[in-house]
Design a protein around this motif. Sequence first.
Motif, PDB file in Angstrom:
ATOM      1  N   ASN A   1       0.802  -1.223   0.000  1.00 31.73           N
ATOM      2  CA  ASN A   1       0.000   0.000   0.000  1.00 31.73           C
ATOM      3  C   ASN A   1       0.838   1.278   0.000  1.00 31.73           C
ATOM      4  N   SER A   2       2.132   1.142  -0.244  1.00 33.97           N
ATOM      5  CA  SER A   2       3.011   2.313  -0.268  1.00 33.97           C
ATOM      6  C   SER A   2       2.686   3.229  -1.448  1.00 33.97           C
ATOM      7  N   PRO A   3       2.831   4.554  -1.261  1.00 39.49           N
ATOM      8  CA  PRO A   3       2.625   5.475  -2.385  1.00 39.49           C
ATOM      9  C   PRO A   3       3.753   5.388  -3.414  1.00 39.49           C
ATOM     10  N   PHE A   4       4.898   4.810  -3.016  1.00 37.22           N
ATOM     11  CA  PHE A   4       6.014   4.670  -3.949  1.00 37.22           C
ATOM     12  C   PHE A   4       5.776   3.472  -4.875  1.00 37.22           C
ATOM     13  N   THR A   5       5.805   3.752  -6.172  1.00 34.37           N
ATOM     14  CA  THR A   5       5.643   2.670  -7.148  1.00 34.37           C
ATOM     15  C   THR A   5       6.908   2.434  -7.968  1.00 34.37           C
ATOM     16  N   ASP A   6       7.876   3.326  -7.847  1.00 33.98           N
ATOM     17  CA  ASP A   6       9.175   3.089  -8.486  1.00 33.98           C
ATOM     18  C   ASP A   6      10.266   3.835  -7.716  1.00 33.98           C
ATOM     19  N   TRP A   7      11.504   3.496  -8.000  1.00 37.65           N
ATOM     20  CA  TRP A   7      12.661   4.048  -7.289  1.00 37.65           C
ATOM     21  C   TRP A   7      12.770   5.557  -7.460  1.00 37.65           C
ATOM     22  N   LYS A   8      12.451   6.063  -8.613  1.00 36.61           N
ATOM     23  CA  LYS A   8      12.584   7.496  -8.879  1.00 36.61           C
ATOM     24  C   LYS A   8      11.667   8.325  -7.987  1.00 36.61           C
ATOM     25  N   GLN A   9      10.536   7.788  -7.595  1.00 37.11           N
ATOM     26  CA  GLN A   9       9.649   8.495  -6.665  1.00 37.11           C
ATOM     27  C   GLN A   9      10.286   8.599  -5.282  1.00 37.11           C
ATOM     28  N   VAL A  10      11.024   7.547  -4.896  1.00 38.36           N
ATOM     29  CA  VAL A  10      11.759   7.596  -3.625  1.00 38.36           C
ATOM     30  C   VAL A  10      12.819   8.690  -3.692  1.00 38.36           C
ATOM     31  N   VAL A  11      13.527   8.761  -4.802  1.00 36.18           N
ATOM     32  CA  VAL A  11      14.572   9.776  -4.989  1.00 36.18           C
ATOM     33  C   VAL A  11      13.971  11.174  -4.907  1.00 36.18           C
ATOM     34  N   ALA A  12      12.805  11.358  -5.514  1.00 37.86           N
ATOM     35  CA  ALA A  12      12.144  12.670  -5.498  1.00 37.86           C
ATOM     36  C   ALA A  12      11.752  13.059  -4.072  1.00 37.86           C
ATOM     37  N   GLN A  13      11.219  12.110  -3.317  1.00 36.85           N
ATOM     38  CA  GLN A  13      10.836  12.388  -1.936  1.00 36.85           C
ATOM     39  C   GLN A  13      12.056  12.684  -1.077  1.00 36.85           C
TER      40      GLN A  13
ATOM     41  N   ILE B   1       7.429 -13.451  -0.952  1.00 32.64           N
ATOM     42  CA  ILE B   1       6.387 -12.588  -0.382  1.00 32.64           C
ATOM     43  C   ILE B   1       5.963 -11.504  -1.375  1.00 32.64           C
ATOM     44  N   SER B   2       6.871 -11.106  -2.256  1.00 32.59           N
ATOM     45  CA  SER B   2       6.507 -10.131  -3.289  1.00 32.59           C
ATOM     46  C   SER B   2       5.560 -10.759  -4.307  1.00 32.59           C
ATOM     47  N   LYS B   3       5.739 -12.042  -4.582  1.00 31.04           N
ATOM     48  CA  LYS B   3       4.857 -12.739  -5.519  1.00 31.04           C
ATOM     49  C   LYS B   3       3.455 -12.881  -4.953  1.00 31.04           C
ATOM     50  N   SER B   4       3.348 -12.881  -3.624  1.00 31.69           N
ATOM     51  CA  SER B   4       2.033 -12.979  -2.986  1.00 31.69           C
ATOM     52  C   SER B   4       1.312 -11.634  -2.944  1.00 31.69           C
ATOM     53  N   GLY B   5       2.026 -10.555  -3.284  1.00 34.46           N
ATOM     54  CA  GLY B   5       1.411  -9.238  -3.343  1.00 34.46           C
ATOM     55  C   GLY B   5       1.475  -8.434  -2.066  1.00 34.46           C
ATOM     56  N   GLN B   6       2.184  -8.931  -1.040  1.00 34.88           N
ATOM     57  CA  GLN B   6       2.251  -8.199   0.226  1.00 34.88           C
ATOM     58  C   GLN B   6       3.238  -7.040   0.174  1.00 34.88           C
ATOM     59  N   VAL B   7       4.253  -7.161  -0.676  1.00 41.60           N
ATOM     60  CA  VAL B   7       5.242  -6.094  -0.831  1.00 41.60           C
ATOM     61  C   VAL B   7       5.562  -5.918  -2.318  1.00 41.60           C
ATOM     62  N   ARG B   8       6.202  -4.788  -2.622  1.00 38.61           N
ATOM     63  CA  ARG B   8       6.694  -4.532  -3.982  1.00 38.61           C
ATOM     64  C   ARG B   8       8.192  -4.299  -3.922  1.00 38.61           C
ATOM     65  N   VAL B   9       8.914  -4.885  -4.841  1.00 33.38           N
ATOM     66  CA  VAL B   9      10.351  -4.636  -4.949  1.00 33.38           C
ATOM     67  C   VAL B   9      10.551  -3.541  -5.992  1.00 33.38           C
ATOM     68  N   LEU B  10      11.035  -2.379  -5.531  1.00 34.14           N
ATOM     69  CA  LEU B  10      11.212  -1.246  -6.437  1.00 34.14           C
ATOM     70  C   LEU B  10      12.441  -1.396  -7.319  1.00 34.14           C
ATOM     71  N   ALA B  11      13.472  -2.057  -6.784  1.00 32.81           N
ATOM     72  CA  ALA B  11      14.704  -2.195  -7.560  1.00 32.81           C
ATOM     73  C   ALA B  11      15.605  -3.234  -6.920  1.00 32.81           C
ATOM     74  N   ILE B  12      16.435  -3.844  -7.744  1.00 31.52           N
ATOM     75  CA  ILE B  12      17.471  -4.753  -7.251  1.00 31.52           C
ATOM     76  C   ILE B  12      18.830  -4.282  -7.762  1.00 31.52           C
ATOM     77  N   THR B  13      19.892  -4.765  -7.105  1.00 31.00           N
ATOM     78  CA  THR B  13      21.242  -4.300  -7.433  1.00 31.00           C
ATOM     79  C   THR B  13      21.953  -5.229  -8.418  1.00 31.00           C
ATOM     80  N   ALA B  14      21.191  -5.900  -9.257  1.00 33.13           N
ATOM     81  CA  ALA B  14      21.772  -6.745 -10.303  1.00 33.13           C
ATOM     82  C   ALA B  14      22.105  -5.893 -11.532  1.00 33.13           C
ATOM     83  N   PRO B  15      23.040  -6.341 -12.367  1.00 28.13           N
ATOM     84  CA  PRO B  15      23.371  -5.572 -13.575  1.00 28.13           C
ATOM     85  C   PRO B  15      22.249  -5.591 -14.606  1.00 28.13           C
ATOM     86  N   GLU B  16      21.417  -6.630 -14.563  1.00 29.32           N
ATOM     87  CA  GLU B  16      20.272  -6.734 -15.475  1.00 29.32           C
ATOM     88  C   GLU B  16      19.188  -7.574 -14.805  1.00 29.32           C
ATOM     89  N   ARG B  17      17.997  -7.566 -15.365  1.00 35.56           N
ATOM     90  CA  ARG B  17      16.890  -8.316 -14.757  1.00 35.56           C
ATOM     91  C   ARG B  17      17.213  -9.809 -14.707  1.00 35.56           C
TER      92      ARG B  17
END
Length: 330
Positions: free
Chosen positions: A138-150, A221-237
Amino acid sequence: MLNTFKKQFTTRVAVTLLASSMAAISSSAMAESLEKIHFLVPGGAGGGWDMTARGTGEVLAKSGLVEKVSYQNLSGGGGGKAIAHLIETAKRQPDTLMVNSTPIVVRSLSGIFPQSFRDLTPVAATIADYGAIVVSANSPFTDWKQVVAQYTKDPRSVKIAGGSARGSMDHLIVAAAFKGEGFDPRKVRYIAYDAGGKAMAALLSGETELLSTGLGEVLEISKSGQVRVLAITAPERLAAAPEIPTLVEQGNDTVFANWRGFFAAPGASQAKIDAWNKALSGMYKTTEWTVVRDRNGWIDTYKNDKDFYSFLEQQEKQMGGLMRELGFLE
């Protein structure tokens, strides 16, 4: 008649010798077989160490590579309590493997505990786990850039939970991510919890806006919809999580993988080290491992004891440099 007796006697002797030889071989094989592993986990339930130990043990047991596995969680001191326990009780720990990861290097450098990997017996590195930046569903953040803006508007309003102490793995990951956006990593508001499970509870209860952790700890837990992962530190998906974006694709060059592996008590014999490595390397060939690995989004990074030791020496230099750059070491 005499010839018949000689033949029967010779046959009986041969059978007896063969049976004795087979028994000796069988006894030798049993003596060398890996009957059990007791996994010592330096953190609480639900964290990356716990998941790695239990996932590994599950595969080793199901595949028959080890007859019996058991687990012990011993948290405290950023992992230092378990390390001290393993060293102090070394003679009583012939079948114990302690799971650990990059923090054993980081916390030794920062003085959180006085020991280092050199005080233990490095056995093998097994996996790598990329860092993940997570929000509740239920977080208002839907992507990493929104976190950066805040964060740009009000840095103190962005609180990040982590299941490890300040200056350790979860903290370094998120500090590096904000540094990649041009911010001072020392000013990131990081809230340390004793284990991954407690940090997740803080996120879900609204105590913090973000969670910094390993992808393996939150993928299911992200697959169950309880949390969202905004970003990971991998070089690619990742193939195991193709829907999760990387920091790189969002214009941030931060890439980091946290290895995990196993250590034995000081003084472990080379024969026992070889037996452990035989089981751990054999694990990768099983279908059970494929299921556990992909379920957690892990990457295979097996290194035997000698390669592991060399890697640890190299990482000690690398992490020391990163920690100085981020202001965690003078």
